[in-house]
Design a protein around this motif. Structure first.
Motif, PDB file in Angstrom:
ATOM      1  N   THR A  59     -79.657  33.981 -49.910  1.00 41.57           N
ATOM      2  CA  THR A  59     -79.258  33.830 -51.308  1.00 41.57           C
ATOM      3  C   THR A  59     -78.931  32.374 -51.617  1.00 41.57           C
ATOM      4  O   THR A  59     -79.330  31.832 -52.666  1.00 41.57           O
ATOM      5  N   ARG A 115     -80.094  29.792 -49.986  1.00 38.94           N
ATOM      6  CA  ARG A 115     -81.351  29.044 -49.930  1.00 38.94           C
ATOM      7  C   ARG A 115     -82.159  29.224 -51.194  1.00 38.94           C
ATOM      8  O   ARG A 115     -82.779  28.269 -51.711  1.00 38.94           O
ATOM      9  N   ILE A 116     -82.170  30.438 -51.747  1.00 37.16           N
ATOM     10  CA  ILE A 116     -82.889  30.694 -52.996  1.00 37.16           C
ATOM     11  C   ILE A 116     -82.295  29.871 -54.134  1.00 37.16           C
ATOM     12  O   ILE A 116     -83.016  29.280 -54.949  1.00 37.16           O
ATOM     13  N   ALA A 117     -80.948  29.829 -54.194  1.00 38.15           N
ATOM     14  CA  ALA A 117     -80.294  29.023 -55.227  1.00 38.15           C
ATOM     15  C   ALA A 117     -80.648  27.547 -55.070  1.00 38.15           C
ATOM     16  O   ALA A 117     -80.911  26.836 -56.060  1.00 38.15           O
ATOM     17  N   GLU A 118     -80.693  27.081 -53.823  1.00 41.55           N
ATOM     18  CA  GLU A 118     -81.051  25.676 -53.567  1.00 41.55           C
ATOM     19  C   GLU A 118     -82.484  25.397 -53.998  1.00 41.55           C
ATOM     20  O   GLU A 118     -82.774  24.364 -54.633  1.00 41.55           O
ATOM     21  N   LEU A 119     -83.397  26.316 -53.653  1.00 45.15           N
ATOM     22  CA  LEU A 119     -84.799  26.137 -54.050  1.00 45.15           C
ATOM     23  C   LEU A 119     -84.971  26.185 -55.562  1.00 45.15           C
ATOM     24  O   LEU A 119     -85.792  25.441 -56.130  1.00 45.15           O
ATOM     25  N   GLU A 120     -84.218  27.033 -56.225  1.00 43.76           N
ATOM     26  CA  GLU A 120     -84.300  27.097 -57.687  1.00 43.76           C
ATOM     27  C   GLU A 120     -83.836  25.783 -58.303  1.00 43.76           C
ATOM     28  O   GLU A 120     -84.428  25.296 -59.285  1.00 43.76           O
ATOM     29  N   ALA A 121     -82.761  25.195 -57.733  1.00 49.24           N
ATOM     30  CA  ALA A 121     -82.284  23.909 -58.244  1.00 49.24           C
ATOM     31  C   ALA A 121     -83.337  22.824 -58.026  1.00 49.24           C
ATOM     32  O   ALA A 121     -83.614  22.001 -58.921  1.00 49.24           O
ATOM     33  N   GLU A 122     -83.954  22.798 -56.828  1.00 50.00           N
ATOM     34  CA  GLU A 122     -85.009  21.822 -56.562  1.00 50.00           C
ATOM     35  C   GLU A 122     -86.195  22.035 -57.502  1.00 50.00           C
ATOM     36  O   GLU A 122     -86.793  21.068 -57.992  1.00 50.00           O
ATOM     37  N   SER A 123     -86.539  23.281 -57.753  1.00 43.83           N
ATOM     38  CA  SER A 123     -87.652  23.574 -58.647  1.00 43.83           C
ATOM     39  C   SER A 123     -87.353  23.087 -60.062  1.00 43.83           C
ATOM     40  O   SER A 123     -88.233  22.534 -60.747  1.00 43.83           O
ATOM     41  N   ALA A 124     -86.104  23.296 -60.500  1.00 41.83           N
ATOM     42  CA  ALA A 124     -85.730  22.818 -61.835  1.00 41.83           C
ATOM     43  C   ALA A 124     -85.820  21.294 -61.909  1.00 41.83           C
ATOM     44  O   ALA A 124     -86.294  20.726 -62.911  1.00 41.83           O
TER      45      ALA A 124
END
Length: 204
Positions: free
Chosen positions: A120, A122-131
């Motif tokens: 969870t 890691r998903i939040a981190e990836l979403e931030a990087e994607s943004a």
């Protein structure tokens, strides 16, 4: 005279029979049962004498059966004790296996919860990087679009005043003084007298 006396003596037993006492009743029953008891005793004595060997054989058979039954009961008791002991062992093993399974299940549940939490995050981190990347892409796209818009054309420079084709430099000194040297064939001021080698370029 004897007749009444005889009647009185004969009548006494009858009166006694009509109203007997308990002791008299007991004595009568004993007298009646005595012959039968004697017969039974005689038969018993005769039977014991005639069937003594048979009775001994029966007693031996019964003893053997008793011994066999005793051994069977003891064997069954031994088997029962062994079965009860095995049952206790299996019960203890079942309890140990259940405890082990519960411990393993708890460990797996804890590990799974930790993995879910890590995923969870890691998903939040990836979403931030994607943004952030999406924002950077939008910025670059804006820059590209701005660079693709053509700039407004500059005002054309005023054309130089055409030289008169009728003016021919007298010599190369005049052409150099006017800043026209070298002079090419077709340019204003060109003359064949300026081009000594005839290659179309004067005042080289």
């Amino acid at each position: 005279m004897r007749l009444p006396f005889s009647r009185s003596r004969a009548a006494a037993p009858e009166a006694a029979v009509e109203n007997p006492t308990p002791a008299e009743i007991t004595r009568r029953r004993a007298r009646r049962a005595a012959p039968y008891a004697a017969v039974g005793i005689a038969a018993l004595l005769m039977g014991s004498g005639m069937g003594g060997s048979s009775a001994q054989g029966t007693i031996g058979t019964l003893d053997r059966e008793k011994t066999s039954l005793t051994e069977t009961v003891e064997d069954l008791e031994t088997r029962l004790q062994a079965a009860e002991q095995k049952l206790e062992e299996e019960r203890a093993r079942s309890i140990a296996l259940r405890q082990e399974f519960e411990g393993a299940a708890e460990a797996v549940a804890a590990e799974t919860a930790a993995q879910v939490s890590s995923q969870t995050a890691r998903i939040a981190e990836l979403e931030a990087e994607s943004a952030q990347r999406a924002s950077r892409v939008a910025e670059l796209e804006s820059t590209r679009i701005a660079a693709a818009v053509p700039a407004a054309p500059a005002a054309p420079a005023a054309p130089a005043a055409p030289r008169s084709n009728t003016t021919v430099f007298k010599n190369c000194t005049a052409a150099r003084a006017a800043g026209a040297a070298p002079v090419y064939r077709g340019d204003p001021g060109y003359g064949s007298h300026l081009d000594r080698d005839g290659d179309g370029v004067g005042c080289e």
